[in-house]
Design a protein around this motif. Structure first.
Motif, PDB file in Angstrom:
ATOM      1  N   ALA A 171       3.001  -7.915   7.705  1.00  0.00           N
ATOM      2  CA  ALA A 171       1.819  -8.323   6.956  1.00  0.00           C
ATOM      3  C   ALA A 171       0.987  -9.350   7.686  1.00  0.00           C
ATOM      4  N   ASP A 172       1.573 -10.056   8.658  1.00  0.00           N
ATOM      5  CA  ASP A 172       0.799 -11.059   9.375  1.00  0.00           C
ATOM      6  C   ASP A 172       0.139 -10.493  10.620  1.00  0.00           C
ATOM      7  N   SER A 173       0.211  -9.145  10.803  1.00  0.00           N
ATOM      8  CA  SER A 173      -0.479  -8.523  11.908  1.00  0.00           C
ATOM      9  C   SER A 173      -1.963  -8.433  11.585  1.00  0.00           C
ATOM     10  N   PRO A 174      -2.852  -8.470  12.599  1.00  0.00           N
ATOM     11  CA  PRO A 174      -4.287  -8.430  12.337  1.00  0.00           C
ATOM     12  C   PRO A 174      -4.681  -7.158  11.606  1.00  0.00           C
ATOM     13  N   GLY A 175      -5.527  -7.310  10.596  1.00  0.00           N
ATOM     14  CA  GLY A 175      -6.101  -6.163   9.915  1.00  0.00           C
ATOM     15  C   GLY A 175      -5.172  -5.430   8.974  1.00  0.00           C
ATOM     16  N   VAL A 176      -4.031  -6.018   8.663  1.00  0.00           N
ATOM     17  CA  VAL A 176      -3.080  -5.327   7.789  1.00  0.00           C
ATOM     18  C   VAL A 176      -3.205  -5.865   6.368  1.00  0.00           C
ATOM     19  N   THR A 177      -3.338  -4.963   5.402  1.00  0.00           N
ATOM     20  CA  THR A 177      -3.324  -5.334   3.994  1.00  0.00           C
ATOM     21  C   THR A 177      -2.026  -4.834   3.398  1.00  0.00           C
ATOM     22  N   THR A 178      -1.208  -5.728   2.892  1.00  0.00           N
ATOM     23  CA  THR A 178       0.088  -5.334   2.348  1.00  0.00           C
ATOM     24  C   THR A 178      -0.084  -4.756   0.954  1.00  0.00           C
ATOM     25  N   PRO A 179       0.359  -3.521   0.714  1.00  0.00           N
ATOM     26  CA  PRO A 179       0.112  -2.836  -0.553  1.00  0.00           C
ATOM     27  C   PRO A 179       1.162  -3.144  -1.600  1.00  0.00           C
ATOM     28  N   HIS A 180       1.257  -4.424  -1.998  1.00  0.00           N
ATOM     29  CA  HIS A 180       2.333  -4.819  -2.910  1.00  0.00           C
ATOM     30  C   HIS A 180       1.897  -4.877  -4.365  1.00  0.00           C
ATOM     31  N   ASP A 181       0.599  -4.735  -4.633  1.00  0.00           N
ATOM     32  CA  ASP A 181       0.098  -5.107  -5.941  1.00  0.00           C
ATOM     33  C   ASP A 181       0.007  -3.982  -6.945  1.00  0.00           C
ATOM     34  N   LYS A 182       0.335  -2.746  -6.529  1.00  0.00           N
ATOM     35  CA  LYS A 182       0.071  -1.586  -7.367  1.00  0.00           C
ATOM     36  C   LYS A 182       0.815  -1.636  -8.700  1.00  0.00           C
TER      37      LYS A 182
ATOM     38  N   TRP B  57       5.934   2.771  -7.455  1.00  0.00           N
ATOM     39  CA  TRP B  57       5.456   1.599  -6.703  1.00  0.00           C
ATOM     40  C   TRP B  57       5.873   1.703  -5.241  1.00  0.00           C
ATOM     41  N   VAL B  58       7.137   2.083  -4.999  1.00  0.00           N
ATOM     42  CA  VAL B  58       7.606   2.272  -3.626  1.00  0.00           C
ATOM     43  C   VAL B  58       6.803   3.387  -2.947  1.00  0.00           C
ATOM     44  N   LYS B  59       6.528   4.435  -3.708  1.00  0.00           N
ATOM     45  CA  LYS B  59       5.751   5.555  -3.158  1.00  0.00           C
ATOM     46  C   LYS B  59       4.383   5.081  -2.699  1.00  0.00           C
ATOM     47  N   TYR B  60       3.760   4.197  -3.458  1.00  0.00           N
ATOM     48  CA  TYR B  60       2.446   3.665  -3.091  1.00  0.00           C
ATOM     49  C   TYR B  60       2.515   2.922  -1.757  1.00  0.00           C
ATOM     50  N   ILE B  61       3.587   2.152  -1.574  1.00  0.00           N
ATOM     51  CA  ILE B  61       3.763   1.440  -0.303  1.00  0.00           C
ATOM     52  C   ILE B  61       3.918   2.434   0.836  1.00  0.00           C
ATOM     53  N   LEU B  62       4.780   3.429   0.640  1.00  0.00           N
ATOM     54  CA  LEU B  62       5.051   4.393   1.706  1.00  0.00           C
ATOM     55  C   LEU B  62       3.821   5.234   2.038  1.00  0.00           C
ATOM     56  N   LEU B  63       3.002   5.553   1.038  1.00  0.00           N
ATOM     57  CA  LEU B  63       1.783   6.312   1.307  1.00  0.00           C
ATOM     58  C   LEU B  63       0.870   5.549   2.253  1.00  0.00           C
ATOM     59  N   SER B  64       0.772   4.248   2.057  1.00  0.00           N
ATOM     60  CA  SER B  64      -0.075   3.454   2.946  1.00  0.00           C
ATOM     61  C   SER B  64       0.528   3.374   4.345  1.00  0.00           C
ATOM     62  N   VAL B  65       1.860   3.443   4.410  1.00  0.00           N
ATOM     63  CA  VAL B  65       2.535   3.410   5.712  1.00  0.00           C
ATOM     64  C   VAL B  65       2.343   4.729   6.452  1.00  0.00           C
ATOM     65  N   CYS B  66       2.438   5.816   5.708  1.00  0.00           N
ATOM     66  CA  CYS B  66       2.427   7.159   6.314  1.00  0.00           C
ATOM     67  C   CYS B  66       1.046   7.785   6.355  1.00  0.00           C
ATOM     68  N   GLY B  67       0.020   6.984   6.208  1.00  0.00           N
ATOM     69  CA  GLY B  67      -1.322   7.530   6.286  1.00  0.00           C
ATOM     70  C   GLY B  67      -1.647   8.491   5.172  1.00  0.00           C
ATOM     71  N   ASN B  68      -1.150   8.178   3.945  1.00  0.00           N
ATOM     72  CA  ASN B  68      -1.412   9.003   2.752  1.00  0.00           C
ATOM     73  C   ASN B  68      -0.910  10.442   2.891  1.00  0.00           C
ATOM     74  N   LYS B  69       0.141  10.637   3.691  1.00  0.00           N
ATOM     75  CA  LYS B  69       0.752  11.967   3.812  1.00  0.00           C
ATOM     76  C   LYS B  69       1.792  12.113   2.707  1.00  0.00           C
ATOM     77  N   GLU B  70       1.354  12.671   1.590  1.00  0.00           N
ATOM     78  CA  GLU B  70       2.206  12.706   0.408  1.00  0.00           C
ATOM     79  C   GLU B  70       3.458  13.537   0.609  1.00  0.00           C
ATOM     80  N   ALA B  71       3.346  14.634   1.388  1.00  0.00           N
ATOM     81  CA  ALA B  71       4.513  15.495   1.611  1.00  0.00           C
ATOM     82  C   ALA B  71       5.623  14.725   2.319  1.00  0.00           C
TER      83      ALA B  71
END
Length: 295
Positions: free
Chosen positions: A52-63, A274-288
């Motif tokens: 989360a402290d990397s430049p330009g990263v938004t941590t998706p914890h709030d969903k 909630w975990v799925k929301y985090i992983l979607l942001s990690v995987c570039g919204n690749k739901e499969a």
């Protein structure tokens, strides 16, 4: 010559068998990997997540926060555990009514409060509790003024919605407005907590100037052990939200998954989403890909 042919045939059979064994072993390994519990797949996937402290990263914890706090039982648990004001400890779930979105007023920038609850108090009295979620990395130093605008706008609406003959009676009273700020940034919250502090020379006028304060829940200041002392979806989301490094977050999710297994089906599904929301942001919204990890 015949003997050499038999030897050659035997060699081919051995090689084919070796290939079959190797193929079976690879397939078995793949099956074991696919059968791994979701939290193990999550740990592998988190290796791709920038910290989360990397430049330009938004941590998706709030969903999950708003969804959880929209349930009166979870909201009641939240205020009793993390604020613990005496008057809150007497409340029951039946005393809380989540207000419709139409009741949410806006601040000077047009932002709505996140949630508004109507609270029934002893003696037929009522109050409103509203919560502002500051799910960001920086401190909002205008917070107390934002709250002032919310309060004034909500009370104005309440006043105008009341019948004129009722509001002109000597016994008419406005409901109390109770603001809560929930902040999940890693730095300590340093904004002023009262309107008196926000006014120049406010300390010299005593009770003769307008004043209000807000309850603050600063996630970074809450011990992990205290969060884990109870087990709700919100507790587990808050626990995971304290970790921003990728591997630490993966470990927290593993811990939370073990705890969430003790909850009901609806709560387990809510945490999974909630975990799925985090992983979607990690995987570039690749739901499969995410569904495969969680299956």
């Amino acid at each position: 010559m015949e003997k050499m042919k038999r030897v050659e045939t035997t060699k081919k059979k051995v090689l084919r068998k070796a290939e079959e064994i190797q193929a079976d072993g690879t397939k078995e390994a793949e099956n074991k990997e696919s059968e791994a519990p979701p939290e193990e797949g999550i740990t592998r996937t988190m290796g791709m997540l920038p910290d989360a402290d990397s430049p330009g990263v938004t941590t998706p914890h709030d969903k999950g926060y708003k969804k959880s706090l929209s349930r009166p039982s979870e909201f009641l648990h939240f205020i009793k555990k993390y604020i613990r004001a005496d008057w809150m400890m007497e409340l029951k779930e039946s005393d809380l009514i989540l207000c419709d979105k139409e009741m949410l007023e806006r601040d000077y920038e047009g932002k709505e409060a996140d949630l508004l609850y109507r609270v029934s108090l002893p003696g037929g009295r009522e109050a409103f509790i509203f919560i502002l979620q500051e799910l960001q990395s920086y401190v909002d130093y205008t917070m107390i003024f934002r709250i002032l605008v919310y309060v004034v706008n909500t009370l104005m609406k309440y006043f105008l919605d009341s019948a004129q003959n009722e509001r002109e009676q000597s016994g008419f009273r406005l409901p109390a407005m109770v603001p809560i700020v929930f902040y999940n940034g890693m730095e300590r919250w340093t904004a002023v907590r009262s309107l008196r502090e926000y006014q120049d020379s406010g300390d010299i006028f005593g009770n003769y100037i307008l004043n209000l304060e807000y309850y603050l829940v600063d996630l970074a200041q809450i011990d992990e052990e205290y969060i884990l002392s109870t087990n709700t979806v919100l507790d587990n989301i808050m626990y995971c939200d304290k970790f921003r490094k990728k591997l630490e977050l993966a470990g927290a999710i593993r811990t939370a998954y073990g705890r969430v297994g003790e909850l009901g089906l609806q709560e387990r599904e809510e945490f999974r989403n909630w975990v799925k929301y985090i992983l979607l942001s990690v995987c570039g919204n690749k739901e499969a890909v995410v569904e495969e990890i969680l299956s």
